[in-house]
Scaffold this active site. Structure first.
Site, short mmCIF file in Angstrom:
data_model
loop_
_atom_site.label_atom_id
_atom_site.label_comp_id
_atom_site.label_asym_id
_atom_site.label_seq_id
_atom_site.Cartn_x
_atom_site.Cartn_y
_atom_site.Cartn_z
N ASP A 140 -15.46 24.47 5.45
CA ASP A 140 -14.30 24.83 6.24
C ASP A 140 -14.56 26.14 6.98
OD1 ASP A 140 -11.54 24.43 7.03
OD2 ASP A 140 -11.08 26.16 5.79
N HIS A 210 -11.73 16.02 14.60
CA HIS A 210 -10.94 17.22 14.37
C HIS A 210 -11.44 18.41 15.19
CE1 HIS A 210 -8.50 20.20 12.39
NE2 HIS A 210 -9.56 20.85 11.97
#
Length: 300
Positions: A140, A210
Site C-alpha cells: 500500500d 485502482h
C-alpha cells in the site's frame, strides 16, 4: 512557516489507533478547549497524536482560521449502486507508535477527557502488515511522495489561511478477502494495476484499475496526496482504514468521483467490487502554532 503536526510525517510505526467523535448538542467552546488540552496532556510522549477537526467544529472554535474550500464529507453516490457514505465527525484523533498498550493508554485518557461533551462514533486499532501490505497482499502506498515532496503534497502552502495545516480524508473500508482471493493473481493485478510481489505498475493496466482511477493529472502535472492508511480487523471483519493528507481538499473529491463512476468516462474502480467503505469524513489538521493559540496546547 508554521509547524505541521509531527504525527503526519512519522512513518513506519507498527501500531495505530483511530478515534472519531461527534460533539454533543449544546457544547461550549471553552469546555471543549479545556477537554482537548487535558486529553493531549495525558497522552504518553512515546505516542504520536494527530488532532483534526470537522468543518462545523473548527468553524465554531476558530472562525477566522477556516481554510479555503474546507467542506464536510457528503455521500458519494456512484454507478451500479456503489456508494461512499458520509459519516462526518467533529473530532479525529490518530494515535500511532511502537506500542499498542501506550496507544490504548492515550485513547483511554482522551475518552475520559471528552466524556460528557462528545460521543465516540468510531474506534479502530490499525497495524502495519508485513512489508506495509494491505490485507489483499498488495503493498500500500507505493507511489507515496517522500521528504519535501510529501510535505508539498500534504500541507497547505504558506500565505494561505491554514498554512502548514492539512486537509484529511478518512474512510473505513471493509474487504471481501474471500472473493478477492478467488481471483487468479493476474486478475488481482489487473484490479489493482500493480504486480503483487514487487508492486511494479502495469504498463498495460486497464482504465478500471485502482491506480488508474486515483491518478489525476492537471495540465500534465499529477496531483499527489500523502497516504498513511493501515489495515485493521480480525477473523470476522477486516479491511483498510484509509487516511490521507492533502494541500487541497478537492483532490480527494476528484479521486472519489473517478473511483465511483462519477467522472466523464463513467468508469468504476474495480477495487470497489471487493472493498466497501462504511465511513467517510473530511478534516482539517491545524499547524502546531494554530492549535496552541486556539486550545492552549498542541499535539506533539
Amino acid at each position: 512557516m508554521p509547524t505541521p503536526q509531527p504525527a503526519i510525517f512519522r512513518e513506519n510505526t507498527p501500531h495505530h489507533y483511530f478515534l472519531e467523535f461527534h460533539l454533543r448538542p449544546g457544547w461550549r467552546q471553552d469546555a471543549l478547549k479545556r477537554s482537548l488540552a487535558a486529553a493531549l496532556d495525558a497522552c504518553p510522549a512515546e505516542t504520536s497524536v494527530l488532532l483534526a477537526f470537522g468543518r462545523d467544529a473548527w468553524e465554531r472554535l476558530a472562525p477566522d482560521a477556516v481554510p479555503d474550500n474546507f467542506i464536510a464529507f457528503h455521500a458519494v453516490l456512484g454507478q451500479q449502486d456503489r456508494t461512499a457514505p458520509g459519516t462526518q465527525g467533529d473530532l479525529l484523533f490518530w494515535l500511532h507508535g511502537e506500542r499498542h498498550d501506550l496507544n490504548l493508554q492515550c485513547a483511554l485518557a482522551i475518552g475520559r477527557a471528552l466524556a460528557g461533551i462528545a460521543t465516540l462514533e468510531l474506534e479502530l486499532h490499525g497495524f502495519r502488515h508485513l512489508d506495509s501490505r494491505d490485507l489483499t497482499g498488495f503493498i500500500d502506498g507505493t507511489a507515496n511522495p517522500q521528504g519535501e515532496e510529501a510535505r508539498a503534497a500534504a500541507l497547505i502552502p504558506a500565505g494561505m489561511t491554514g498554512a502548514a495545516g492539512s486537509f484529511v480524508l478518512t474512510q473505513q473500508w471493509v474487504h471481501d478477502l474471500e472473493r478477492f482471493g478467488g481471483l487468479a493473481q493476474a486478475e488481482q493485478e489487473a484490479v489493482v494495476g500493480r504486480t503483487r510481489p514487487d508492486s511494479i505498475e502495469l504498463e498495460d493496466a486497464p482504465p478500471t484499475a485502482h491506480v488508474k482511477r486515483v491518478e489525476i493529472d492537471i495540465d500534465g502535472e499529477e496531483l499527489k496526496i500523502y497516504r498513511r492508511s493501515v489495515p485493521w480487523g480480525g477473523l470476522r471483519q477486516h479491511g483498510l482504514y484509509f487516511l490521507a493528507f492533502s494541500r487541497e481538499i478537492m483532490v480527494f473529491a476528484m479521486q472519489l468521483d473517478r473511483m465511483f463512476g462519477r467522472s466523464e468516462d463513467g468508469l468504476l474502480d474495480r477495487l470497489t467490487e471487493f472493498s466497501t467503505p462504511i465511513s467517510g469524513s473530511y478534516w482539517y489538521a491545524p499547524a502546531l502554532e494554530t492549535l496552541r493559540s486556539v486550545i492552549g496546547h498542541a499535539a506533539e
